[in-house]
Scaffold this motif. Structure first.
Motif, short mmCIF file in Angstrom:
data_model
loop_
_atom_site.label_atom_id
_atom_site.label_comp_id
_atom_site.label_asym_id
_atom_site.label_seq_id
_atom_site.Cartn_x
_atom_site.Cartn_y
_atom_site.Cartn_z
N PRO A 198 0.83 -1.22 0.00
CA PRO A 198 0.00 0.00 0.00
C PRO A 198 0.85 1.26 0.00
N HIS A 199 2.07 1.15 0.51
CA HIS A 199 3.03 2.25 0.57
C HIS A 199 4.40 1.64 0.80
N TRP A 200 5.44 2.44 0.64
CA TRP A 200 6.78 1.90 0.82
C TRP A 200 7.07 1.64 2.29
N LEU A 201 7.58 0.45 2.56
CA LEU A 201 8.06 0.10 3.89
C LEU A 201 9.54 0.47 4.00
N ASP A 202 10.08 0.42 5.20
CA ASP A 202 11.49 0.74 5.36
C ASP A 202 12.34 -0.31 4.66
N ASP A 203 13.53 0.10 4.24
CA ASP A 203 14.39 -0.78 3.44
C ASP A 203 14.78 -2.05 4.17
N ASN A 204 14.95 -1.98 5.47
CA ASN A 204 15.33 -3.17 6.22
C ASN A 204 14.25 -4.24 6.16
N THR A 205 12.99 -3.80 6.23
CA THR A 205 11.88 -4.76 6.12
C THR A 205 11.84 -5.37 4.71
N LEU A 206 12.03 -4.54 3.69
CA LEU A 206 12.03 -5.04 2.32
C LEU A 206 13.15 -6.07 2.13
N LEU A 207 14.30 -5.78 2.69
CA LEU A 207 15.42 -6.71 2.57
C LEU A 207 15.14 -8.00 3.33
N ASN A 208 14.54 -7.90 4.50
CA ASN A 208 14.24 -9.11 5.28
C ASN A 208 13.22 -9.99 4.59
N ILE A 209 12.23 -9.38 3.95
CA ILE A 209 11.26 -10.18 3.18
C ILE A 209 11.97 -10.90 2.04
N ALA A 210 12.87 -10.20 1.36
CA ALA A 210 13.63 -10.82 0.26
C ALA A 210 14.49 -11.97 0.77
N ARG A 223 10.62 -1.72 -7.19
CA ARG A 223 11.98 -1.88 -6.67
C ARG A 223 12.26 -3.38 -6.59
N TRP A 224 13.54 -3.73 -6.73
CA TRP A 224 13.95 -5.13 -6.76
C TRP A 224 14.99 -5.38 -5.68
N PHE A 225 14.78 -6.41 -4.89
CA PHE A 225 15.72 -6.78 -3.83
C PHE A 225 16.18 -8.23 -4.01
N MET A 226 17.50 -8.39 -4.04
CA MET A 226 18.08 -9.71 -3.86
C MET A 226 18.07 -9.99 -2.36
N PRO A 227 18.40 -11.21 -1.93
CA PRO A 227 18.41 -11.48 -0.49
C PRO A 227 19.47 -10.71 0.28
N TYR A 228 20.42 -10.09 -0.43
CA TYR A 228 21.46 -9.37 0.29
C TYR A 228 21.57 -7.90 -0.07
N ALA A 229 20.80 -7.42 -1.07
CA ALA A 229 20.92 -6.02 -1.47
C ALA A 229 19.84 -5.65 -2.47
#
Length: 260
Positions: free
Chosen positions: A27-39, A60-66
């Protein structure tokens, strides 16, 4: 918070082929740490996140580490979910990304075409680490975001079994090996020495460099490409000025909900 999640195999007609990507609708952008943890939890090559902003979808695209700046297969997979689940009557969608505006169009043959910025690689000396990793020296090396290594034959691409440790400190996201194809225009494989999955099954963003490279060598702008990973993938490619158009099929594997 509950987040819809889909998993789609891109650049293939069949589940368990191509390259799997997760797509999360936010619904909106979450903090980057949460996005990375989901990845990290998804543990796929990429997780794509989508946020609707007026007539454009931010992606936006996240690998599991970046986070990365461009991902072709997760963009194709995201377009598939938009066209087949979210807005079935839509024919075209525009994504706003760190690599600019990317369009995706529905094809009449159930393919989807995405456009990416062309990233022609420039010739570069062959790093010593490459010979250490592959236990042989390729014919040539070229560099853009990724390192592109040209090998003499398709069989050498198939047989390659690199030790990736020597490649970890090279200043490239991925190492691509490629050659002229036997039954298609060109073939490739893509390795990520720093990722959780050493070989990427089908890499759309790598073709942002491979397509202009082979278009110049083969003197043609429409090309068919195979990525020769175990899962395998087929890409129909076209170079138009400074854009690379990639067309492919997708297979819908999973629909679910993340609870955080």
């Amino acid at each position: 918070m509950k987040i819809p999640i889909y998993q789609v195999d891109a650049f293939t007609k069949n589940v368990f082929g191509g390259n799997p990507a997760a797509i999360c609708l936010l619904p909106h952008w979450l903090d980057d740490n949460t996005l990375l943890n989901i990845a990290k939890e998804n543990n796929l090559a990429e997780t794509a996140y989508l946020v609707q902003k007026e007539d454009i979808l931010e992606i936006r695209w996240f690998m599991p580490y970046a986070e990365i700046d461009l991902c072709g297969h997760a963009t194709l997979a995201s377009a598939y979910i938009i066209f087949n689940v979210i807005q079935p009557l839509l024919q075209e969608v525009t994504f706003s990304s760190k690599s600019g505006l990317l369009k995706a169009k529905r094809g009449s043959d159930k393919t989807i075409t995405i456009d990416l910025p062309s990233r022609p690689p420039k010739k570069t000396p062959i790093p010593r680490e490459v010979s250490d990793a592959f236990r042989t020296t390729p014919l040539e090396a070229f560099a853009a975001r990724d390192l592109v290594l040209v090998f003499p034959s398709e069989q050498e691409i198939i047989d390659a079994a690199p030790q990736l440790e020597p490649l970890k400190d090279l200043p490239y996201l991925c190492t691509i090996i490629t050659t002229k194809g036997t039954n298609v225009d060109f073939v490739s494989r893509v390795f990520d020495a720093n990722g959780p999955n050493p070989e990427d099954p089908v890499t759309g963003s790598a073709h942002a460099s491979l397509v202009p490279f082979w278009a110049e060598r083969l003197q043609k702008t429409s090309l068919e490409a195979h990525q020769l990973s175990e899962r395998g993938g087929i890409l129909y490619c076209e170079l138009v000025k400074d854009r690379v158009y990639l067309s492919g099929h997708c297979a819908h594997y999973l629909t679910g909900t993340i609870t955080i």
